[in-house]
Motif scaffolding. Structure first.
Motif, PDB file in Angstrom:
ATOM      1  N   SER A   1      -6.315  13.194 -12.154  1.00 27.82           N
ATOM      2  CA  SER A   1      -7.254  14.170 -11.592  1.00 27.82           C
ATOM      3  C   SER A   1      -7.885  13.656 -10.293  1.00 27.82           C
ATOM      4  O   SER A   1      -8.239  14.433  -9.421  1.00 27.82           O
ATOM      5  CB  SER A   1      -8.342  14.499 -12.611  1.00 27.82           C
ATOM      6  OG  SER A   1      -8.898  13.320 -13.120  1.00 27.82           O
ATOM      7  N   ARG A   2      -8.024  12.328 -10.211  1.00 34.50           N
ATOM      8  CA  ARG A   2      -8.645  11.774  -8.996  1.00 34.50           C
ATOM      9  C   ARG A   2      -8.006  10.432  -8.693  1.00 34.50           C
ATOM     10  O   ARG A   2      -7.683   9.668  -9.625  1.00 34.50           O
ATOM     11  CB  ARG A   2     -10.138  11.574  -9.240  1.00 34.50           C
ATOM     12  CG  ARG A   2     -10.968  11.505  -7.968  1.00 34.50           C
ATOM     13  CD  ARG A   2     -12.447  11.326  -8.307  1.00 34.50           C
ATOM     14  NE  ARG A   2     -12.710   9.929  -8.668  1.00 34.50           N
ATOM     15  CZ  ARG A   2     -12.970   8.971  -7.776  1.00 34.50           C
ATOM     16  NH1 ARG A   2     -13.003   9.235  -6.495  1.00 34.50           N
ATOM     17  NH2 ARG A   2     -13.195   7.738  -8.182  1.00 34.50           N
ATOM     18  N   MET A   3      -7.800  10.167  -7.440  1.00 37.37           N
ATOM     19  CA  MET A   3      -7.296   8.837  -7.087  1.00 37.37           C
ATOM     20  C   MET A   3      -8.153   8.224  -5.991  1.00 37.37           C
ATOM     21  O   MET A   3      -8.641   8.918  -5.101  1.00 37.37           O
ATOM     22  CB  MET A   3      -5.822   8.889  -6.692  1.00 37.37           C
ATOM     23  CG  MET A   3      -5.479   9.727  -5.499  1.00 37.37           C
ATOM     24  SD  MET A   3      -3.697   9.782  -5.232  1.00 37.37           S
ATOM     25  CE  MET A   3      -3.357   8.075  -4.902  1.00 37.37           C
ATOM     26  N   ALA A   4      -8.352   6.921  -6.117  1.00 39.24           N
ATOM     27  CA  ALA A   4      -9.138   6.221  -5.093  1.00 39.24           C
ATOM     28  C   ALA A   4      -8.407   4.936  -4.738  1.00 39.24           C
ATOM     29  O   ALA A   4      -7.934   4.214  -5.616  1.00 39.24           O
ATOM     30  CB  ALA A   4     -10.532   5.921  -5.626  1.00 39.24           C
ATOM     31  N   LEU A   5      -8.311   4.692  -3.436  1.00 40.47           N
ATOM     32  CA  LEU A   5      -7.644   3.468  -2.972  1.00 40.47           C
ATOM     33  C   LEU A   5      -8.582   2.723  -2.027  1.00 40.47           C
ATOM     34  O   LEU A   5      -9.347   3.337  -1.283  1.00 40.47           O
ATOM     35  CB  LEU A   5      -6.368   3.811  -2.187  1.00 40.47           C
ATOM     36  CG  LEU A   5      -5.263   4.583  -2.898  1.00 40.47           C
ATOM     37  CD1 LEU A   5      -4.139   4.896  -1.908  1.00 40.47           C
ATOM     38  CD2 LEU A   5      -4.720   3.758  -4.065  1.00 40.47           C
ATOM     39  N   GLN A   6      -8.478   1.419  -2.079  1.00 35.14           N
ATOM     40  CA  GLN A   6      -9.228   0.605  -1.116  1.00 35.14           C
ATOM     41  C   GLN A   6      -8.335  -0.537  -0.638  1.00 35.14           C
ATOM     42  O   GLN A   6      -7.760  -1.265  -1.474  1.00 35.14           O
ATOM     43  CB  GLN A   6     -10.480   0.057  -1.781  1.00 35.14           C
ATOM     44  CG  GLN A   6     -11.460  -0.379  -0.743  1.00 35.14           C
ATOM     45  CD  GLN A   6     -12.861  -0.548  -1.288  1.00 35.14           C
ATOM     46  OE1 GLN A   6     -13.147  -0.239  -2.442  1.00 35.14           O
ATOM     47  NE2 GLN A   6     -13.741  -1.059  -0.465  1.00 35.14           N
ATOM     48  N   ASN A   7      -8.194  -0.649   0.645  1.00 30.11           N
ATOM     49  CA  ASN A   7      -7.335  -1.684   1.245  1.00 30.11           C
ATOM     50  C   ASN A   7      -5.940  -1.699   0.629  1.00 30.11           C
ATOM     51  O   ASN A   7      -5.373  -2.751   0.377  1.00 30.11           O
ATOM     52  CB  ASN A   7      -7.966  -3.066   1.119  1.00 30.11           C
ATOM     53  CG  ASN A   7      -9.228  -3.170   1.939  1.00 30.11           C
ATOM     54  OD1 ASN A   7      -9.350  -2.474   2.947  1.00 30.11           O
ATOM     55  ND2 ASN A   7     -10.154  -4.004   1.511  1.00 30.11           N
ATOM     56  N   TYR A   8      -5.433  -0.524   0.391  1.00 29.28           N
ATOM     57  CA  TYR A   8      -4.093  -0.399  -0.181  1.00 29.28           C
ATOM     58  C   TYR A   8      -3.130  -0.039   0.943  1.00 29.28           C
ATOM     59  O   TYR A   8      -3.216   1.056   1.524  1.00 29.28           O
ATOM     60  CB  TYR A   8      -4.084   0.675  -1.275  1.00 29.28           C
ATOM     61  CG  TYR A   8      -2.793   0.694  -2.060  1.00 29.28           C
ATOM     62  CD1 TYR A   8      -2.684   0.038  -3.273  1.00 29.28           C
ATOM     63  CD2 TYR A   8      -1.663   1.336  -1.557  1.00 29.28           C
ATOM     64  CE1 TYR A   8      -1.488   0.022  -3.977  1.00 29.28           C
ATOM     65  CE2 TYR A   8      -0.471   1.316  -2.252  1.00 29.28           C
ATOM     66  CZ  TYR A   8      -0.397   0.670  -3.457  1.00 29.28           C
ATOM     67  OH  TYR A   8       0.797   0.647  -4.148  1.00 29.28           O
ATOM     68  N   ARG A   9      -2.236  -0.949   1.289  1.00 29.17           N
ATOM     69  CA  ARG A   9      -1.303  -0.777   2.423  1.00 29.17           C
ATOM     70  C   ARG A   9      -2.041  -0.207   3.641  1.00 29.17           C
ATOM     71  O   ARG A   9      -3.013  -0.801   4.058  1.00 29.17           O
ATOM     72  CB  ARG A   9      -0.113   0.084   1.989  1.00 29.17           C
ATOM     73  CG  ARG A   9       0.752  -0.665   0.934  1.00 29.17           C
ATOM     74  CD  ARG A   9       2.171  -0.291   1.073  1.00 29.17           C
ATOM     75  NE  ARG A   9       3.013  -0.804   0.026  1.00 29.17           N
ATOM     76  CZ  ARG A   9       3.949  -1.743   0.210  1.00 29.17           C
ATOM     77  NH1 ARG A   9       4.128  -2.293   1.370  1.00 29.17           N
ATOM     78  NH2 ARG A   9       4.713  -2.133  -0.788  1.00 29.17           N
ATOM     79  N   ASN A  10      -1.605   0.982   4.156  1.00 33.76           N
ATOM     80  CA  ASN A  10      -2.297   1.451   5.369  1.00 33.76           C
ATOM     81  C   ASN A  10      -3.519   2.329   5.060  1.00 33.76           C
ATOM     82  O   ASN A  10      -4.048   2.982   5.951  1.00 33.76           O
ATOM     83  CB  ASN A  10      -1.332   2.166   6.336  1.00 33.76           C
ATOM     84  CG  ASN A  10      -0.779   3.454   5.771  1.00 33.76           C
ATOM     85  OD1 ASN A  10      -0.747   3.622   4.559  1.00 33.76           O
ATOM     86  ND2 ASN A  10      -0.334   4.355   6.630  1.00 33.76           N
ATOM     87  N   TYR A  11      -3.979   2.326   3.782  1.00 39.32           N
ATOM     88  CA  TYR A  11      -5.213   3.047   3.444  1.00 39.32           C
ATOM     89  C   TYR A  11      -6.383   2.080   3.418  1.00 39.32           C
ATOM     90  O   TYR A  11      -6.369   1.110   2.659  1.00 39.32           O
ATOM     91  CB  TYR A  11      -5.095   3.744   2.082  1.00 39.32           C
ATOM     92  CG  TYR A  11      -4.118   4.884   2.118  1.00 39.32           C
ATOM     93  CD1 TYR A  11      -4.521   6.151   2.511  1.00 39.32           C
ATOM     94  CD2 TYR A  11      -2.778   4.676   1.805  1.00 39.32           C
ATOM     95  CE1 TYR A  11      -3.620   7.197   2.587  1.00 39.32           C
ATOM     96  CE2 TYR A  11      -1.865   5.719   1.869  1.00 39.32           C
ATOM     97  CZ  TYR A  11      -2.300   6.980   2.265  1.00 39.32           C
ATOM     98  OH  TYR A  11      -1.403   7.998   2.348  1.00 39.32           O
ATOM     99  N   ASP A  12      -7.376   2.417   4.206  1.00 38.06           N
ATOM    100  CA  ASP A  12      -8.583   1.612   4.231  1.00 38.06           C
ATOM    101  C   ASP A  12      -9.422   2.032   3.021  1.00 38.06           C
ATOM    102  O   ASP A  12      -9.671   1.254   2.100  1.00 38.06           O
ATOM    103  CB  ASP A  12      -9.217   1.928   5.608  1.00 38.06           C
ATOM    104  CG  ASP A  12     -10.674   1.686   5.704  1.00 38.06           C
ATOM    105  OD1 ASP A  12     -11.163   0.920   4.895  1.00 38.06           O
ATOM    106  OD2 ASP A  12     -11.316   2.259   6.620  1.00 38.06           O
ATOM    107  N   LYS A  13      -9.784   3.292   2.964  1.00 40.06           N
ATOM    108  CA  LYS A  13     -10.545   3.844   1.843  1.00 40.06           C
ATOM    109  C   LYS A  13     -10.081   5.280   1.644  1.00 40.06           C
ATOM    110  O   LYS A  13      -9.975   6.032   2.611  1.00 40.06           O
ATOM    111  CB  LYS A  13     -12.042   3.848   2.222  1.00 40.06           C
ATOM    112  CG  LYS A  13     -12.907   3.310   1.131  1.00 40.06           C
ATOM    113  CD  LYS A  13     -14.336   3.274   1.562  1.00 40.06           C
ATOM    114  CE  LYS A  13     -15.093   2.955   0.313  1.00 40.06           C
ATOM    115  NZ  LYS A  13     -15.938   1.993   0.209  1.00 40.06           N
ATOM    116  N   LEU A  14      -9.793   5.625   0.410  1.00 44.00           N
ATOM    117  CA  LEU A  14      -9.339   6.992   0.140  1.00 44.00           C
ATOM    118  C   LEU A  14      -9.882   7.458  -1.195  1.00 44.00           C
ATOM    119  O   LEU A  14      -9.897   6.697  -2.171  1.00 44.00           O
ATOM    120  CB  LEU A  14      -7.794   7.023   0.087  1.00 44.00           C
ATOM    121  CG  LEU A  14      -7.179   8.354  -0.325  1.00 44.00           C
ATOM    122  CD1 LEU A  14      -7.142   9.308   0.862  1.00 44.00           C
ATOM    123  CD2 LEU A  14      -5.769   8.169  -0.869  1.00 44.00           C
TER     124      LEU A  14
END
Ligand code: ATP
Length: 370
Positions: free
Chosen positions: A4-17
């Motif tokens: 339902s929700r995804m959060a990324l931090q410092n994941y490949r070219n994602y800084d914060k998502l």
């Protein structure tokens, strides 16, 4: 089940998502190298604990940073839980399910079942047996944690035995030590083969039906397990069979310094109308076989876990002709599907009122429409 929700931090070219996903269809489009595959990779990781592209966590951590994290919210049987993975440079990853740290990878399996379908999978039929064994191992592990345990034990013992075989070449007195490894290899190996036989029997039936539909009844697909122990399906008999063959081949194994008996040498065979697809199938037939196999996995997981897994379709639509694309998309109505593509021309009208559409640009995501 769905994410339902995804959060990324410092994941490949994602800084914060941080992103809410549609429970059914999510389309991510964008030019090459924008971060589409990175996104599906992160969901795949939450299901399987590893990337489909690399064994090295270091490659995933955003450059110039040292910790990378994924936090997904998963809805399973109407209950919400979180899966969190933190990756460190030079240290083992840390995984939490529902906020509680897990110490065995097998405890992760089943919390989020995923099926990935990428252009690589279209080669599943014609590439080497390593790909097919990996397919078996990943898919069975997701629904049978005991398989994963036996597989890990088997691989450890295999490594020890191979090291010993190399030492025996120089010190013959070590030969007797092989007995203990042979016993263990037969034990774990017999579990692996039994699980694989059962899995292939089940997905074989599902894939046959799906393949029949895709080809309008023209092609009859059958899938079988190729092993040195053909015709043996009982676990005890397999154990005895593996042990006997290990003894029989012992001198050969010592000469070559590797173990030539066991499930690490097995493979899958595919036949269309009784003709071997690997050797004689056209490229189209090989692709349709791969598609039938992938779709049968969805049904298999549904039958084992009573819910469909999340389907990740990474850049695969453009690889399929229009009929296969249509068949695929029509089969997915009740399944959360994450599609990535470079062009949306072909699917712009598809399920317009029942999807989220996102554009991916340099590690940032814009929601285009509800
Ligand atoms: N560890 C990392 N840190 C920062 N950026 C990274 C890292 N690993 C990969 N990238 C960047 O991620 C981008 C590739 O993303 P991805 O593989 O998701 O592309 P894509 O949008 O799927 O493209 P394609 O359509 O070509 O498959 C590249 O720009 C690459 O430089």
């Amino acid at each position: 089940m769905y994410v339902s929700r995804m959060a990324l931090q410092n994941y490949r070219n994602y800084d914060k998502l941080s992103l809410h996903l549609h429970p059914r269809l999510n389309i991510f489009f964008g030019n090459n190298a924008q971060g589409k595959t990175n996104l599906v990779e992160s969901i795949y990781m939450c299901g399987t604990g590893r990337s489909h592209r690399t064994f090295k966590d270091k490659e995933i951590i955003r450059w110039d940073t040292s910790i990378s994290s994924i936090k997904n919210e998963v809805v399973k049987k109407e209950m919400v839980t979180t899966i969190e993975i933190n990756l460190f440079d030079g240290k083992a990853k840390n995984i939490k399910v529902g906020g509680v740290r897990i110490d065995k990878m097998s405890d992760l399996f089943g919390n989020l079942n995923v099926v990935m379908f990428s252009p690589e999978d279209l080669k599943l039929v014609k590439e080497g047996p390593v790909f097919r064994r990996r397919f078996l191992d990943v898919e069975i592990s997701q629904v049978k944690p005991n398989y994963f345990y036996n597989l890990n034990q088997y691989n450890k013992v295999l490594l020890q035995r191979n090291n010993l075989l190399k030492s025996i070449k120089y010190d013959n007195s070590l030969t007797k030590t092989l007995d203990v490894w042979d016993e263990q290899l037969s034990q774990y190996g017999s579990y692996i083969i039994t699980y694989r036989l059962d899995f292939i029997k089940k997905i074989g039936i599902l894939a046959k039906l799906i393949h029949r539909k895709i080809t309008n009844g023209k092609e009859e697909l059958s899938i079988s397990y190729s092993t040195q122990f053909k015709g043996v399906s009982n676990r005890e008999d397999l154990k005895i069979g593996i042990y006997k063959k290990l003894i029989e081949r012992r001198q050969e194994d010592i000469r070559r310094g590797i173990t030539t008996v066991g499930p690490h040498r097995d493979d899958m065979d595919f036949y269309i109308n009784n003709i071997d697809v690997k050797t004689y199938g056209s490229q189209g037939q090989q692709r349709t076989t791969a598609l039938s196999l992938k779709l049968s996995e969805l049904e298999f997981i549904k039958s084992e876990c009573s819910e469909y897994p999340v389907l990740l379709l990474d850049d695969v639509l453009s690889e399929l002709d229009i009929n296969r694309q249509k068949f695929l998309l029509d089969s997915l109505k009740n399944i959360q599907t994450i599609i990535t593509c470079t062009s949306i021309n072909d699917i712009i009208e598809f399920r317009k009122n029942d999807r989220y559409l996102f554009e991916v640009i340099e590690g940032k995501i814009n929601k285009i429409e509800e």
